[in-house]
Design a protein around this motif. Structure first.
Motif: not given
Lengths: 252, 162
Positions: A199-200, A222-230
């Motif tokens: 996805y990332l 900059k997007i670094m990650d997505i948390e579990t919550s989204g």
């Protein structure tokens, strides 16, 4: 929807075709009242008259030109807190399907729009039924612009606008359902790590500097990650901050 | 003080091993007694009547037992509420009472709901979650405003079970 051969285990093995329909999501949600409804049941229409997008928004598609359908899933193995992985699987399923035609220009705009070179080609509306702490049932509504060439907004495009030719809808539907099932099976195997990595890598702005608007202020992030919550984890001025869907918007 | 905070406090006290706790601030008095199953909450809204509080509140002496807490009007209501159950939010998100802006609400005060019936939507990250009630009964109170954010486990509806 004749000559439809769908090579899947369950997604689309039961198809309900409606020549016209207000909203396939609403129709599918109503089907859930009957406990015997099968997972993978897909409601498709040629002419959706009151398509729903995000809360209060509409999804408008010309009759007979596009793929407009809703698939019933039963991800009752997924705790609500892991809800966003369903979203990742769906977004990836559509992205992979379109990438086969359009190449690497097909990207996911967080959380689940699919864009081709910054123009929207597909929208998703996921509605879950929550019982206690699990997702008992889910209706995944998908609208992909296929042969429609004119849109009310210039931020939309279609397969035909990009490829310059018409497409038969039936084989496209079969391929898209197959692609969705592949990703859904990864979700079912609880391979969350793989889903997130994939996805990332297809996400607009992942490890790439873009402009975002937060409370009337503009930031380079900059997007670094997505948390579990989204939630989106952005690096802004060397600091990691996380944002809810309502707190942030992309600036083109 | 929000219902959720009161609830958290009660949960905390019930696990603490204390039999009785009295808390008093300028804006509220809270007395919790274990085993009696009676919760007395008397909330005074400071913001509405600021003039009254220009002098210190007349606090009862430390030795005042819980039964003397001047909360007579609230007492019957509070003990009534002990028979109610709450439908809580299973997740963080935005609370919606209806499927769409033009749709009727899933449940309003006075409605009978059944276990398994959808009572609201919690939206999170553009995913729309229809929340089923786990209990059957009559909706007595809706504790959250439409379209406002909710926390995990926050009470949403007060239900009189049947």
């Amino acid at each position: 929807m004749q000559n439809l051969i769908i090579d899947t285990l369950f997604i689309g093995q039961k198809i309900i075709y409606l020549p016209t329909c207000q909203s396939t999501n609403t129709y599918a949600l109503d089907l859930l009242a009957d406990d015997s409804v099968l997972e993978g049941t897909t409601v498709i229409t040629s002419h959706q008259t009151a398509g729903r997008g995000q809360r209060g928004n509409t999804w408008e598609a010309e009759p007979d030109q596009n793929l407009t359908f809703s698939t019933i899933l039963m991800p009752n193995f997924l705790p609500i807190v892991e809800n966003f992985y369903l979203n990742m699987a769906v977004a990836l399923g559509i992205q992979q399907f379109l990438e086969n035609y359009l190449g690497s220009g097909v990207k996911i705009k967080w959380p689940n729009d699919i864009l081709y070179n910054r123009q929207k080609i597909c929208g998703v509306l996921i509605e879950n039924i929550i019982r206690k702490t699990i997702i008992e049932k889910s209706v995944v509504g998908i609208g992909v612009n296929i042969n429609q060439t004119r849109f009310g907004v210039d931020t939309a495009t279609s397969l035909k606008n990009i490829m310059g030719r018409d497409f038969h809808l039936e084989p496209l539907l079969a391929q898209l359902l197959k692609s969705l099932e592949e990703q859904y099976l990864i979700l079912r195997q609880k391979d969350h790590k793989q889903l997130k990595i994939n996805y990332l890598h297809k996400l607009i702005g992942y490890q790439e500097s873009l402009t975002y608007q937060v409370n009337d202020q503009y930031y380079e992030g900059k997007i670094m990650d997505i948390e579990t919550s989204g939630k989106l984890k952005l690096e802004i001025n060397n600091e990691i901050r996380s944002f809810d869907f309502k707190e942030i918007s992309f600036v083109y | 003080m929000k219902a959720k905070e009161i609830q958290d406090l009660i949960d905390f006290i019930s696990k603490s091993g204390l039999d009785e706790v009295n808390i008093e601030t300028e804006s509220f008095k809270l007395s919790v007694k274990k085993n009696s199953r009676i919760v007395v909450a008397n909330e005074t809204l400071v913001s509405q009547t600021p003039a009254i509080f220009t002098t210190p509140v007349n606090t009862p002496s430390l030795s005042t037992p819980v039964v003397d807490t001047p909360a007579t009007p609230a007492t019957p209501k509070a003990s009534d509420e002990s028979k109610y159950l709450t439908i809580k939010s299973p997740m963080i998100g935005t609370f919606y009472r209806a499927a769409g802006p033009d749709s009727p609400p899933f449940a309003t005060v006075g409605d009978e709901v059944k276990a398994g019936q959808v009572v609201c939507i919690i939206e999170a990250m553009k995913l729309f979650n229809e929340i089923e009630s786990e209990i059957s009964g009559k909706i007595v109170k809706i504790l959250v405003e439409n379209a406002s954010p909710v926390e995990y486990d926050q009470p949403l509806f007060l239900v009189e079970p049947n």
